[in-house]
Design a protein around this motif. Structure first.
Motif, PDB file in Angstrom:
ATOM      1  N   LEU A 435     109.811 179.978  26.999  1.00 13.22           N
ATOM      2  CA  LEU A 435     109.382 181.205  26.190  1.00 13.22           C
ATOM      3  C   LEU A 435     107.998 181.575  26.239  1.00 13.22           C
ATOM      4  CD1 LEU A 435     111.533 180.666  22.875  1.00 13.22           C
ATOM      5  CD2 LEU A 435     112.055 182.330  24.940  1.00 13.22           C
ATOM      6  N   SER A 436     107.349 180.667  26.611  1.00 11.42           N
ATOM      7  CA  SER A 436     105.664 181.260  26.661  1.00 11.42           C
ATOM      8  C   SER A 436     105.834 181.962  27.879  1.00 11.42           C
ATOM      9  CB  SER A 436     104.806 179.901  27.091  1.00 11.42           C
ATOM     10  OG  SER A 436     105.138 179.232  28.469  1.00 11.42           O
ATOM     11  N   GLY A 437     106.533 181.994  28.927  1.00 15.20           N
ATOM     12  CA  GLY A 437     106.258 183.102  29.942  1.00 15.20           C
ATOM     13  C   GLY A 437     106.444 184.507  29.559  1.00 15.20           C
ATOM     14  N   ILE A 438     107.093 184.551  28.461  1.00 12.39           N
ATOM     15  CA  ILE A 438     107.126 186.258  27.864  1.00 12.39           C
ATOM     16  C   ILE A 438     105.864 186.848  27.586  1.00 12.39           C
ATOM     17  CG2 ILE A 438     108.108 187.686  26.123  1.00 12.39           C
ATOM     18  CD1 ILE A 438     110.642 185.859  26.120  1.00 12.39           C
ATOM     19  N   PRO A 439     105.038 186.306  26.955  1.00 15.39           N
ATOM     20  CA  PRO A 439     103.894 186.874  26.775  1.00 15.39           C
ATOM     21  C   PRO A 439     102.853 186.992  27.938  1.00 15.39           C
ATOM     22  CG  PRO A 439     103.774 184.636  25.696  1.00 15.39           C
ATOM     23  CD  PRO A 439     105.111 184.992  26.007  1.00 15.39           C
ATOM     24  N   PHE A 440     103.178 186.295  28.861  1.00 22.05           N
ATOM     25  CA  PHE A 440     102.345 186.292  30.355  1.00 22.05           C
ATOM     26  C   PHE A 440     102.876 187.527  30.980  1.00 22.05           C
ATOM     27  CE2 PHE A 440     101.956 186.156  34.877  1.00 22.05           C
ATOM     28  CZ  PHE A 440     100.628 185.790  34.879  1.00 22.05           C
ATOM     29  N   GLY A 441     103.992 187.808  31.041  1.00 14.97           N
ATOM     30  CA  GLY A 441     104.697 189.289  31.479  1.00 14.97           C
ATOM     31  C   GLY A 441     104.261 190.071  30.745  1.00 14.97           C
TER      32      GLY A 441
END
Length: 530
Positions: A435-441
């Motif tokens: 889920l941490s990839g969502i704020p990066f996107g």
């Protein structure tokens, strides 16, 4: 659809040899009457036709010069007057082209391990397969972007020819048997794929007015940011079952299909090229050489040396002399480098840490796409509320800094992702680092889109050079990261290795705020900014 096929590269080549009735332009019809172009007036006439006085055109000595322009303000060959359906279709085609090229950078990531065994090289050396491609599409725009501004060539010709070479290079990459040749082919493939990455914004600007441009740019940006993230998923399962070469057979299939579609249906969008070809048709019809387009007249007075400076030296000069461009390049470069660090850290976390197989371990990249899509929705909504609705063609244009608002959100999303991933990976349930990839996107979309829109408004006269500078700088940082990431995460671990990146991202947070406040002052001090 007839106009689309007629104006495509296929239609252009067909008409050079044979002019079937179905693909004729209005000027080629027997009953067509050449409109009267008035060379003695300036500005816009009652029909919206822009005219220029003959005495202002020093390259033409004849007093009976006729400047070929749009026939009226509603001329349907003007890309700004195309139907919304046609504009959306062309936008979709350019997006598909961008995706096809961008997935080429990371589609090799799941294959790097097998490739290193096949070539007998280390993991660090094997990562050159990613780095060389990224370096290629960073350097490519310095040479190929300016070509699309030449009216005699246009944008579509460059897109199609380079895509054809890109297609051939991917086939050769799938067949190569030595690593040196593999690296050369990867660099050349990135180089030849670069026009889609550097010129797409110009194609959209040909079609859309300023207050509408952000939608197409945002949609294209979504494709450009999501494609590298989705590439490992596309190739992961086939590499696991068929071997590393199938990553490039997939690329050959994608680029071949894209080439066929664009060859037959991508029309020319450059107004200068469209008017140049119109002038050529009129001259051919009536045999009068004094019917010329503005680009023919203007380009006749530009020295070759100046063209070389514009396309090669100016982007490099801007990279080191303009504070606004330096700040934006550093920020975009760090985001790019972080994205390419994931191709090293994700296998360590999900294959080694959570013991997933190769195909399954690529699925967390989907979180980056979800974040990018969310960021695109936010950016588009903001543009609709703050730029599109209040747009008044009679009012002075807003300051370029008004384009930066969504980057304020992205500035905080960026470190949130990195530090979240750093200290939850392998320590807790796998859903947390995924889920941490969502704020990066979200961060990549909310920072890239306003920055890449801000640069053309801040440097309107040198927009192409400013964007080429950004593409070159961020690509060089992205190219270096796969090589640096392996020792970084091996020696410091995923937690502290990503913490260093997270600290750098925190240091970058003030950049959009400083640009918003100090941007007008910096532009005033610059010799070339607006």
């Amino acid at each position: 659809m007839r106009d689309v096929i007629r104006d495509s590269y296929f239609g252009h080549l067909t008409r050079l040899v044979y002019k079937p009735h179905y693909l004729r332009h209005a000027e080629e019809e027997e009953d067509f009457v050449i409109p009267k172009f008035e060379p003695t007036n300036t500005g816009n006439d009652e029909d919206g036709v822009i005219t220029t006085p003959a005495e202002s055109l020093p390259s033409v000595q004849a007093p009976d010069l006729h400047l070929v322009t749009w026939y009226s303000a509603k001329d349907n060959e003007n890309p700004r007057n195309w139907t919304m359906k046609k504009k959306c279709y062309v936008t979709f085609l350019i997006m598909i082209l961008t995706v096809t090229v961008y997935i080429g950078s990371a589609i090799y990531s799941p294959a790097a391990g097998d490739a290193s065994e096949y070539f007998g090289i280390s993991s660090i050396v094997s990562s050159l397969g990613i780095s060389m491609f990224v370096a290629g599409y960073g350097i490519g725009p310095l040479f190929l972007s300016g070509i699309t501004e030449v009216p005699a060539i246009g944008r579509t010709s460059v897109y199609i020819i380079t895509l054809f070479i890109f297609f051939i290079l991917n086939i050769l990459t799938a067949l190569v048997n030595n690593f040196a040749g593999f690296c050369v082919l990867r660099f050349l493939a990135g180089f030849m794929g670069s026009p889609a990455l550097a010129t797409a914004g110009a194609s959209f600007d040909d079609m859309f007015p300023a207050h509408k441009l952000a939608y197409s740019m945002g949609f294209w940006g979504l494709a450009a940011e999501a494609a590298p993230a989705m590439a490992p998923i596309i190739s992961g399962f086939v590499v696991q079952s068929k071997g590393w070469r199938w990553a490039f057979w997939e690329m050959s299939i994608f680029s071949g299909a894209c080439l066929i579609i664009l060859f037959f249906t991508l029309p020319e969008t450059s107004p200068d090229t469209i008017l140049l070809r119109r002038a050529q048709r009129i001259r051919h019809k009536i045999g009068n050489p004094h019917y010329q387009s503005q680009s023919e007249i203007t380009n006749a007075t530009i020295p070759y040396r100046e063209i070389v400076i514009d396309s090669l030296l100016r982007p490099i000069m801007l990279t080191f002399t303009e504070p606004i461009i330096i700040a934006i390049n550093l920020y975009c470069g760090l985001i790019y480098a972080t994205l390419y660090s994931f191709f090293e850290s994700f296998p360590i976390v999900y294959e080694q840490g959570y013991h997933w197989d190769l195909g399954i371990s690529t699925l967390p990249f989907a979180a980056l796409f979800i974040g990018s899509f969310t960021g695109w929705v936010i950016y588009s909504y903001w543009n609709w509320r703050c730029i599109d609705i209040p747009y008044d063609p009679k009012a002075p244009p807003p300051a370029p800094e008004t384009r930066l608002f969504t980057s304020f959100i992205g500035a905080f999303c960026f470190p949130t992702c990195i530090l979240w991933f750093a200290w939850t990976a392998v320590r807790v349930h796998w859903i947390s680092p995924v889920l941490s990839g969502i704020p990066f996107g979200m961060a990549s979309t909310l920072i890239f889109n306003p920055f890449l829109t801000y640069l053309p408004y801040a440097y309107p006269q040198y927009a192409a050079s400013a964007l080429a500078s950004n593409d070159f700088f961020r690509s060089m940082m992205g190219a270096g990261m796969p090589i640096a990431a392996h020792p970084l995460f091996t020696n410091l671990g995923i937690d502290w290795g990503n913490t260093i990146i997270g600290i750098l991202s925190v240091v970058m947070i003030p950049i959009p705020f400083v640009l918003y406040r100090a941007g007008p002052w910096l532009r005033k001090k610059s010799r070339i900014a607006l």
